[in-house]
Design an enzyme around this catalytic site. Structure first.
Site, PDB file in Angstrom:
ATOM      1  N   VAL A 109       0.838  -1.211   0.000  1.00 22.40           N
ATOM      2  CA  VAL A 109       0.000   0.000   0.000  1.00 22.40           C
ATOM      3  C   VAL A 109       0.873   1.262   0.000  1.00 22.40           C
ATOM      4  O   VAL A 109       0.545   2.262  -0.651  1.00 22.40           O
ATOM      5  CB  VAL A 109      -0.969  -0.007   1.209  1.00 22.40           C
ATOM      6  N   GLY A 115      -0.986 -16.408  -3.751  1.00 19.44           N
ATOM      7  CA  GLY A 115      -0.693 -15.126  -3.107  1.00 19.44           C
ATOM      8  C   GLY A 115      -1.938 -14.377  -2.657  1.00 19.44           C
ATOM      9  O   GLY A 115      -1.858 -13.232  -2.227  1.00 19.44           O
ATOM     10  N   GLU A 130      -2.353 -15.035   3.059  1.00 27.01           N
ATOM     11  CA  GLU A 130      -1.037 -14.908   3.700  1.00 27.01           C
ATOM     12  C   GLU A 130      -0.522 -16.293   4.110  1.00 27.01           C
ATOM     13  O   GLU A 130      -1.319 -17.216   4.341  1.00 27.01           O
ATOM     14  CB  GLU A 130      -1.176 -14.083   4.989  1.00 27.01           C
ATOM     15  N   LYS A 165     -12.368  -4.467  11.601  1.00 29.29           N
ATOM     16  CA  LYS A 165     -13.063  -3.548  10.690  1.00 29.29           C
ATOM     17  C   LYS A 165     -14.460  -3.204  11.200  1.00 29.29           C
ATOM     18  O   LYS A 165     -14.889  -2.053  11.124  1.00 29.29           O
ATOM     19  CB  LYS A 165     -13.089  -4.143   9.284  1.00 29.29           C
TER      20      LYS A 165
HETATM   21  N1  HSE Z   1      -6.360  -9.245   4.525  1.00 25.34           N
HETATM   22  C1  HSE Z   1      -7.438  -8.364   4.194  1.00 25.34           C
HETATM   23  C2  HSE Z   1      -8.454  -9.098   3.329  1.00 25.34           C
HETATM   24  C3  HSE Z   1      -7.011  -7.156   3.422  1.00 25.34           C
HETATM   25  O1  HSE Z   1      -8.238 -10.241   2.936  1.00 25.34           O
HETATM   26  O2  HSE Z   1      -9.492  -8.505   3.064  1.00 25.34           O
HETATM   27  C4  HSE Z   1      -6.489  -6.067   4.252  1.00 25.34           C
HETATM   28  O3  HSE Z   1      -7.456  -5.549   5.111  1.00 25.34           O
END
Ligand code: HSE
Length: 428
Positions: A13, A184, A187, A202
């Site tokens: 980012v 990819g 993670e 979130k």
């Molecule tokens: N790892 C998060 C997702 C993205 O898979 O939505 C970053 O917030």
């Protein structure tokens, strides 16, 4: 007039953000007034895609957040520390802050917002939820006239990709996760995504913006998707549902209900058709009704789009306002009182349960009697398949109190005729 940015982090980012700031042509003219003065990284040895003038990149992050020439610190390091401390140091040095760090804001939003209010600086975080989807600013501004009733979202792209793939190819969770890691999309350590932690961060942030009350992150009911099997996805499909990891926040008047869990979503519901890595957030308010925000929830370009918009908003205020004593209340975030959350046993929802039973007379009768004893009313009962010698019985309830449902399930598990109850999922 030139406004100077100190960028912390040059990962996915951070690089996307720098790319926009270094190439303003064809974008909003205000971008031409923004320059990157310093870029803070953990190591100078990593190969970098972007070239900066000599001396721009540094590992002295503290020097960047206290640099008198820097107006805005953009924190894109991720993780809790040193990100939290650097944000607080930047605020203490009277820098405005832009961050996409949901983990820090979800846990330390109260501390950070309070410090920012005191220092009269902005902390903006559009990139923290939904990647490129504008949802933070709409909650603060465009939807500000509404009484928000609920915010329900698919806010994690990795898990939405996994669930979508499981349904599309008929594969089990572990196989799709392994494939997503190879591609990819997931993670190497998928915990934050698949266990629902990222989505819980979130929804904690969205809740405080939607309802004007903070939520303690650790109080958010959080269940991930590891227990979702292809068998359940197939039954859900037959019954007219898609399974999605939902982040749900609802205003119940005297308390809030905030939770993250895999959910059977009726196919007619707008969130049922959000597939792949996309995110969507459905907000319901009075008087607007329902409004849904949809788009790419992660990635360099989309998240950088949100981060740069925050930088531009701050520059817009700095250019137009001579009043540095008061923050714009429609742009700033503030810490409010903590909300009371509904205890999970009081939650009222529908449930889906799949049990394996001996194929003997009266099993469904026993199940029905147990559910009835605890006031759990059944919407549908399906017995289609066999697993070895056991028949698979799937029930969907009407709305019930979670506490009552759990009592019924505990009693049903002890019935002689019931071998096991491999899955229990909530239904929207
Ligand atoms: N790892 C998060 C997702 C993205 O898979 O939505 C970053 O917030």
């Amino acid at each position: 007039m030139a406004f100077k940015v100190g960028l912390l982090g040059l990962g996915t980012v951070g690089t996307g953000t720098a790319e926009i700031l270094l190439d303003p042509a064809g974008r909003h003219p205000i971008l031409q007034e923004i320059t990157i003065k310093k870029v803070g990284v953990r190591s100078l040895d990593k190969p970098r895609k972007l070239k900066f003038p000599q001396g721009t990149i540094s590992t002295d992050l503290t020097a960047i957040v206290t640099d008198p020439e820097i107006d805005i610190v953009v924190e894109l390091l991720g993780g809790l520390e040193p990100a939290r401390s650097l944000i607080l140091q930047a605020i203490a040095a009277k820098k405005h802050v832009v961050t996409a760090n949901k983990a820090v804001i979800a846990r330390y939003g109260d501390e950070i917002y309070s410090a920012a209010e005191k220092a009269k600086v902005y902390v903006l975080l559009e990139g923290a939820v939904g990647g490129g989807i504008p949802v933070i600013e709409p909650l603060k501004q465009s939807l500000g006239a509404n009484r928000i009733k609920s915010a329900i979202g698919i806010v994690n792209g990795t898990t939405n990709y996994i669930l979508t793939q499981m349904a599309a190819v008929g594969a089990d969770f572990a196989d799709v996760l392994a494939e997503a890691q190879q591609l990819g999309y997931a993670e190497a350590d998928p915990t934050a995504d698949v266990d629902g932690l990222d989505a819980a961060d979130k929804i904690t942030i969205l809740t405080s913006l939607a309802f004007g009350k903070s939520v303690k992150r650790e109080q958010v009911l959080t269940e991930g998707i590891r227990q979702v099997s292809i068998t359940d996805i197939n039954y859900a499909e037959k019954l007219g549902f898609a399974i999605k990891l939902l982040a749900i926040s609802q205003n119940l008047g005297d308390c809030l209900q905030v939770r993250v869990h895999p959910t059977l979503v009726p196919k007619s519901h707008p969130l049922a058709s959000i597939n792949g890595v996309n995110n969507a957030i459905l907000i319901e308010g009075d008087p607007i009704g329902q409004v849904m925000f949809f788009g790419p929830g992660a990635g360099a370009g989309p998240t950088a789009s949100a981060v740069v918009a925050d930088i531009m908003n701050i520059v817009g205020v700095l250019k137009s306002s001579t009043n540095t004593e008061n923050l714009d209340p429609l742009l700033s975030c503030s810490h409010q009182e903590y909300a009371t959350l509904l205890p999970s046993e009081e939650l009222v929802t529908r449930f889906y349960a799949r049990s394996l039973a001996r194929d003997v007379p009266g099993v469904i009768g026993h199940l029905g009697t147990c559910f009835g004893k605890y006031n759990v009313s059944l919407e549908s009962v399906v017995q289609i398949g066999f697993v070895g010698e056991y028949s698979e019985i799937v029930v969907v309830t009407h709305d019930v109190k979670e506490g009552n449902f759990r009592l019924a399930i505990a009693e049903i598990s002890n019935l002689d005729a019931i071998h096991s109850i491999p899955s229990i999922l909530r239904v929207l």
